[in-house]
Design a protein around this motif. Structure first.
Motif, PDB file in Angstrom:
ATOM      1  N   ALA A 105       0.818  -1.218   0.000  1.00 38.33           N
ATOM      2  CA  ALA A 105       0.000   0.000   0.000  1.00 38.33           C
ATOM      3  C   ALA A 105       0.850   1.265   0.000  1.00 38.33           C
ATOM      4  O   ALA A 105       0.367   2.350  -0.352  1.00 38.33           O
ATOM      5  N   PHE A 106       2.124   1.144   0.393  1.00 40.01           N
ATOM      6  CA  PHE A 106       3.051   2.290   0.427  1.00 40.01           C
ATOM      7  C   PHE A 106       4.338   1.882  -0.293  1.00 40.01           C
ATOM      8  O   PHE A 106       5.380   1.682   0.339  1.00 40.01           O
ATOM      9  N   PRO A 107       4.299   1.759  -1.612  1.00 40.17           N
ATOM     10  CA  PRO A 107       5.415   1.134  -2.338  1.00 40.17           C
ATOM     11  C   PRO A 107       6.629   2.017  -2.550  1.00 40.17           C
ATOM     12  O   PRO A 107       7.677   1.514  -2.973  1.00 40.17           O
ATOM     13  N   LEU A 108       6.528   3.325  -2.279  1.00 42.64           N
ATOM     14  CA  LEU A 108       7.658   4.228  -2.501  1.00 42.64           C
ATOM     15  C   LEU A 108       8.413   4.476  -1.199  1.00 42.64           C
ATOM     16  O   LEU A 108       7.814   4.483  -0.112  1.00 42.64           O
ATOM     17  N   LEU A 109       9.709   4.712  -1.304  1.00 38.93           N
ATOM     18  CA  LEU A 109      10.465   5.182  -0.139  1.00 38.93           C
ATOM     19  C   LEU A 109       9.869   6.506   0.305  1.00 38.93           C
ATOM     20  O   LEU A 109       9.590   7.391  -0.520  1.00 38.93           O
ATOM     21  N   HIS A 110       9.680   6.668   1.613  1.00 39.46           N
ATOM     22  CA  HIS A 110       9.055   7.891   2.109  1.00 39.46           C
ATOM     23  C   HIS A 110       9.703   8.303   3.424  1.00 39.46           C
ATOM     24  O   HIS A 110      10.595   7.636   3.930  1.00 39.46           O
ATOM     25  N   ALA A 111       9.235   9.426   3.949  1.00 36.52           N
ATOM     26  CA  ALA A 111       9.809  10.025   5.165  1.00 36.52           C
ATOM     27  C   ALA A 111      11.309  10.276   4.948  1.00 36.52           C
ATOM     28  O   ALA A 111      11.702  10.714   3.875  1.00 36.52           O
ATOM     29  N   VAL A 112      12.150   9.976   5.953  1.00 36.53           N
ATOM     30  CA  VAL A 112      13.586  10.245   5.820  1.00 36.53           C
ATOM     31  C   VAL A 112      14.188   9.442   4.676  1.00 36.53           C
ATOM     32  O   VAL A 112      15.000   9.949   3.893  1.00 36.53           O
ATOM     33  N   GLN A 113      13.765   8.180   4.542  1.00 43.38           N
ATOM     34  CA  GLN A 113      14.299   7.348   3.464  1.00 43.38           C
ATOM     35  C   GLN A 113      13.961   7.936   2.094  1.00 43.38           C
ATOM     36  O   GLN A 113      14.783   7.939   1.174  1.00 43.38           O
ATOM     37  N   GLY A 114      12.743   8.431   1.967  1.00 42.94           N
ATOM     38  CA  GLY A 114      12.341   9.033   0.706  1.00 42.94           C
ATOM     39  C   GLY A 114      13.104  10.307   0.393  1.00 42.94           C
ATOM     40  O   GLY A 114      13.463  10.567  -0.766  1.00 42.94           O
ATOM     41  N   TYR A 115      13.381  11.115   1.426  1.00 46.53           N
ATOM     42  CA  TYR A 115      14.112  12.354   1.169  1.00 46.53           C
ATOM     43  C   TYR A 115      15.556  12.064   0.774  1.00 46.53           C
ATOM     44  O   TYR A 115      16.144  12.775  -0.050  1.00 46.53           O
ATOM     45  N   ARG A 116      16.139  11.018   1.359  1.00 45.18           N
ATOM     46  CA  ARG A 116      17.488  10.633   0.944  1.00 45.18           C
ATOM     47  C   ARG A 116      17.523  10.342  -0.560  1.00 45.18           C
ATOM     48  O   ARG A 116      18.436  10.759  -1.274  1.00 45.18           O
ATOM     49  N   TYR A 117      16.501   9.631  -1.039  1.00 44.45           N
ATOM     50  CA  TYR A 117      16.427   9.310  -2.462  1.00 44.45           C
ATOM     51  C   TYR A 117      16.146  10.581  -3.275  1.00 44.45           C
ATOM     52  O   TYR A 117      16.747  10.813  -4.335  1.00 44.45           O
ATOM     53  N   ASN A 118      15.252  11.416  -2.779  1.00 46.25           N
ATOM     54  CA  ASN A 118      14.928  12.655  -3.493  1.00 46.25           C
ATOM     55  C   ASN A 118      16.147  13.561  -3.658  1.00 46.25           C
ATOM     56  O   ASN A 118      16.292  14.238  -4.677  1.00 46.25           O
ATOM     57  N   ASP A 164       6.468  14.172  -8.809  1.00 48.29           N
ATOM     58  CA  ASP A 164       5.477  13.104  -8.887  1.00 48.29           C
ATOM     59  C   ASP A 164       5.536  12.198  -7.661  1.00 48.29           C
ATOM     60  O   ASP A 164       4.491  11.812  -7.104  1.00 48.29           O
ATOM     61  N   ARG A 165       6.736  11.847  -7.239  1.00 50.88           N
ATOM     62  CA  ARG A 165       6.880  10.955  -6.093  1.00 50.88           C
ATOM     63  C   ARG A 165       6.314  11.590  -4.826  1.00 50.88           C
ATOM     64  O   ARG A 165       5.561  10.963  -4.079  1.00 50.88           O
ATOM     65  N   THR A 166       6.700  12.823  -4.571  1.00 50.95           N
ATOM     66  CA  THR A 166       6.294  13.458  -3.306  1.00 50.95           C
ATOM     67  C   THR A 166       4.817  13.832  -3.316  1.00 50.95           C
ATOM     68  O   THR A 166       4.174  13.829  -2.259  1.00 50.95           O
ATOM     69  N   GLN A 167       4.256  14.152  -4.472  1.00 56.60           N
ATOM     70  CA  GLN A 167       2.812  14.380  -4.531  1.00 56.60           C
ATOM     71  C   GLN A 167       2.059  13.119  -4.133  1.00 56.60           C
ATOM     72  O   GLN A 167       1.012  13.182  -3.487  1.00 56.60           O
ATOM     73  N   THR A 168       2.630  11.974  -4.483  1.00 56.74           N
ATOM     74  CA  THR A 168       2.008  10.697  -4.103  1.00 56.74           C
ATOM     75  C   THR A 168       2.147  10.433  -2.608  1.00 56.74           C
ATOM     76  O   THR A 168       1.167  10.128  -1.912  1.00 56.74           O
ATOM     77  N   THR A 169       3.379  10.556  -2.075  1.00 56.11           N
ATOM     78  CA  THR A 169       3.595  10.210  -0.660  1.00 56.11           C
ATOM     79  C   THR A 169       2.867  11.168   0.277  1.00 56.11           C
ATOM     80  O   THR A 169       2.472  10.765   1.376  1.00 56.11           O
ATOM     81  N   LEU A 170       2.658  12.408  -0.160  1.00 54.50           N
ATOM     82  CA  LEU A 170       1.938  13.358   0.699  1.00 54.50           C
ATOM     83  C   LEU A 170       0.459  13.010   0.854  1.00 54.50           C
ATOM     84  O   LEU A 170      -0.201  13.507   1.768  1.00 54.50           O
ATOM     85  N   THR A 171      -0.074  12.170  -0.040  1.00 51.53           N
ATOM     86  CA  THR A 171      -1.474  11.765   0.085  1.00 51.53           C
ATOM     87  C   THR A 171      -1.649  10.601   1.044  1.00 51.53           C
ATOM     88  O   THR A 171      -2.777  10.251   1.381  1.00 51.53           O
TER      89      THR A 171
END
Length: 807
Positions: free
Chosen positions: A571-584, A598-605
């Motif tokens: 249900a949450f297939p993208l890296l997010h939070a701190v892990q996601g920002y490292r990738y961003n 696109d990635r962050t618009q998704t994780t913010l929902t």
């Protein structure tokens, strides 16, 4: 007179001054002319720093304090404090805020308290004295190890209508000088001034002999006072009897003669109440409270002490006090005050010569501080102070387990609640309490503690140092903890510890250590099967590789981590939070702005509980940075404003500089120079308060960009040169491309980057960690996960290392 005066926290030393008139005039000038916000007096112990300041305060008090609206003084324990003692400014900040009618506990941590107190003190013309600051400094560099005090002095140096006088043995860091703070060295007395000091005592001698003795004492005021008083009381004033003083190791050092006089006094006071009184005062590293002294004296003698402690206020007590005053071992104005060197000397003698009595005295103090009237579970810093004071006495009494479990874990930390550190933010007091449980911080624990207790203490210490801004110091307790967990084959806990060391090393810009420890964390956690940690530690390792310029290796690790994330939480297939920002961050550096959007618009929902406050703020930061890259200026500003506010709300201090830097760049592009300067200053201040050198390179590059945009090419070149030097020195080749582009705009010749140095250091770092933490595999032994570490690391990083691998 000022409306508010509080200098009871200053030591009651009242030695008459000789040869210090120029220094007194300099303080007069600093006060009347408001030349400097802070004046620092630097000198070795016993040279009279405190006495000079107290004399000046006494003189100015006769003149209504020269119009001061307030006067406040504080002593941090002075020269009696061992260099390895973990002192803190928590009590000072608490008392200072209370002095101005504020409640310290309403501020989240020491940094906020330091900033607030600096504002309160700086906006009104007042006098502040900070005596004996060296316990809060690193011995070599003079840098401040206490985040609250650093924030306080930083703020006070920037805006102070009054005067702050600091005494210390070690010069404060250069950034204070840059703010116009005056640091001056208090020199030893001249031969003439030293002779005048000796002449104030009834000695049998000539002027020539006085000058000779003053020279022998190297102009050391305390040594001169102690020697003269000793010769008068023990040898009828015969100055030639000074040669009878015992020889001690280190006599060549300044102040060595003072120790020789104290040794002679110790011999002469054997069996007397005076010595028992000095032993009593030597139990403390600060002026002793009357109630605490009474608790030690008690109703029964201390077993093992050859003389009974005199009762407070008795004839025997008064006689002993008078005799010690004659010997210059106690202050005239306060019978419980003595020079820190005197207190430290006799405390050490008490412990060495009468260990049983020493332990019993500390046990009585432990009981006293544990049972003071008040709440069993105090809910304020002020209420917790007696419990913090009880802990070192309990450890000295040979009761470390009781101090840990009955006092610290039950009443201070409240077990998993972590009350004091999480609710009150008293990081300095926490680390000081932990230090009491170690014979040598942070490697040799006190006798009587189990391995589980030691692991708990190391964890608490490392966390307290980390959140308190002492990142480099926090690595040492983690290193000891990692060794314990590997020896116990507690692989998941070992992996967590290694990841913490990797993150700390990254913030301190030690890329070889960061890459090696992060990779070790990955290898260890893979053997445990913990999917969440396996994802997190891969992104940490990828971030460290990205900082070192290992783009492809970082990309591969992020891809592997995100694949695992999709498998673990569909249900949450993208890296997010701190892990996601490292990738961003990697994607932003690759100019993949639309992909980040696109990635962050998704994780913010996604659900707020899944992302968390910090995750939301980091997503907003990434969106703002992506908008800048896409040229969507107005929306970028909205996202960046939200990100900065969110990072503050989340309390993630090691991410806050990134927010300010990004917004400074946005303001620069809008030609809002003042706002860009404000945010850039805030980024510098927050990174320096946290000792996070990882941000130095991007900050210098942003300084260069801002200067260039304003046409200040000399400043732009200066900051670019600073950034280029740090990139080469630290291996932060992530920023090499940005530095090259700036150099081209400035007409500079292309930089020649030598990546071989950092690559060699990474190789060496891997080998060092492997050798330090893992013994050679025994012949025929079953291989465990740790032994695979070096092989995995070498093969996975071989492309980044140009074909080399650790041997």
């Amino acid at each position: 007179m000022p409306a508010t005066i509080h200098w009871d926290y200053l030591p009651a030393l009242n030695d008459p001054l000789f040869g210090r008139e120029p220094s007194l005039w300099a303080l007069d000038l600093a006060w009347t002319e408001q030349t400097w916000p802070i004046v620092v007096l630097v000198a070795d112990s016993g040279l009279g720093k405190t006495g000079l300041v107290m004399e000046w305060l006494h003189r100015i008090s006769q003149k209504q304090f020269g119009g001061a609206e307030w006067v406040f003084g504080w002593s941090f324990g002075g020269q009696s404090t061992p260099q390895d003692r973990q002192a803190s400014a928590d009590e000072f900040l608490h008392a200072g805020l209370k002095f101005f009618g504020k409640v310290a506990d309403q501020y989240p941590d020491a940094l906020a308290r330091g900033e607030r107190l600096a504002t309160l003190m700086g906006k009104r013309r007042g006098l502040l004295v900070l005596d004996g600051l060296e316990p809060l400094q690193y011995p070599q560099s003079g840098g401040l190890r206490d985040l609250g005090m650093e924030a306080f002095l930083h703020g006070l140096a920037s805006h102070n209508k009054g005067l702050c006088i600091v005494t210390t043995r070690t010069r404060l860091p250069p950034w204070l000088d840059a703010k116009g703070v005056q640091q001056s060295t208090l020199e030893p007395l001249t031969v003439q001034a030293g002779a005048a000091l000796l002449a104030s005592y009834p000695l049998q001698t000539t002027q020539k002999e006085l000058e000779k003795v003053a020279g022998e004492c190297n102009g050391h005021p305390l040594a001169l006072h102690l020697l003269a008083a000793h010769l008068v009381t023990a040898h009828g004033g015969n100055i030639r009897r000074r040669h009878k003083l015992p020889l001690l190791p280190g006599d060549g050092a300044q102040g060595g003669l003072a120790s020789r006089v104290l040794a002679s006094q110790h011999i002469g006071l054997q069996g007397k109440s005076e010595l028992a009184l000095l032993y009593l005062l030597g139990l403390f590293d600060h002026p002793a409270p009357v109630e605490a002294l009474q608790a030690v004296i008690g109703k029964t003698p201390l077993e093992g002490l050859p003389v009974r402690l005199p009762k407070l206020g008795s004839k025997e007590w008064l006689r002993a006090v008078a005799a010690l005053r004659q010997r210059h071992l106690l202050a005239v104005t306060d019978p419980l005050a003595c020079h820190p060197l005197v207190r430290a000397y006799f405390g050490a003698q008490f412990r060495t010569h009468h260990p049983a009595a020493w332990q019993e005295a500390n046990r009585r103090l432990f009981d006293h501080f544990c049972t003071l009237p008040g709440q069993t579970l105090p809910d304020t810093q002020e209420g917790l102070l007696p419990l913090y004071r009880a802990i070192p006495h309990g450890c000295q009494a040979g009761l470390p387990q009781q101090a840990l479990h009955a006092v610290y874990r039950t009443r201070i930390a409240r077990e998993k609640e972590q009350y004091a550190i999480k609710k009150l933010g008293v990081y300095g007091l926490e680390v000081g309490a932990m230090a009491a449980f170690f014979a040598q911080p942070w490697s040799r624990p006190a006798a009587g503690l189990s391995e589980t207790d030691v692991a708990y203490l190391l964890t608490q210490t490392a966390f307290g140092l980390w959140v308190g801004g002492c990142l480099q110091e926090a690595i040492q307790p983690y290193a000891t903890l990692l060794m314990l967990r590997i020896q116990a084959q507690a692989w998941e806990n070992a992996a967590i510890t290694a990841s913490n060391m990797g993150e700390l090393s990254l913030l301190c810009t030690d890329l070889p250590q960061s890459i090696a420890f992060a990779t070790l964390a990955v290898d260890l956690v893979d053997a445990t099967g913990d999917a969440a940690y396996a994802i997190d530690f891969r992104t940490l390792c990828a971030e460290a590789l990205h900082q070192a310029g290992g783009w492809e290796q970082a990309e591969a690790l992020f891809h592997a981590a995100e694949t695992r994330q999709g498998q673990r939480q569909p249900a949450f297939p993208l890296l997010h939070a701190v892990q996601g920002y490292r990738y961003n961050e990697l994607l932003l550096a690759q100019k993949q702005y639309q992909r980040v959007w696109d990635r962050t618009q998704t994780t913010l929902t996604w659900d707020t509980e899944e992302i968390g406050l910090l995750g939301i703020a980091l997503d907003q930061l990434a969106l703002g940075q992506a908008c800048i890259g896409l040229g969507v200026w107005q929306e970028a500003g909205v996202w960046l404003d939200r990100a900065v506010a969110g990072l503050w709300q989340a309390g993630s201090r090691h991410r806050i500089p990134s927010g300010f830097m990004a917004r400074a760049g946005w303001h620069r592009r809008q030609q809002a120079w003042a706002l860009a300067r404000r945010d850039l200053d805030a980024a510098w201040e927050n990174s320096q308060h946290g000792r996070m050198t990882l941000f130095d390179v991007p900050l210098h590059l942003e300084e260069s960009e801002l200067a260039l945009a304003q046409g200040e090419t000399a400043q732009a070149r200066h900051h670019l040169a600073q950034a280029q030097g740090l990139i080469q020195q630290t291996g932060l080749f992530r920023f090499a491309e940005q530095a090259d582009a700036l150099g081209q705009q400035l007409g500079e010749p292309p930089a020649v980057w030598d990546r071989s140095v950092i690559e060699e250091q990474i190789c060496e770092g891997m080998v060092d960690i492997f050798r330090q933490y893992f013994p050679p595999k025994p012949q025929g032994a079953r291989e465990h996960p740790a032994w695979r570490f070096i092989h995995w690391l070498g093969s996975s990083l071989r492309p980044f290392l140009g074909g080399r691998q650790p041997h």
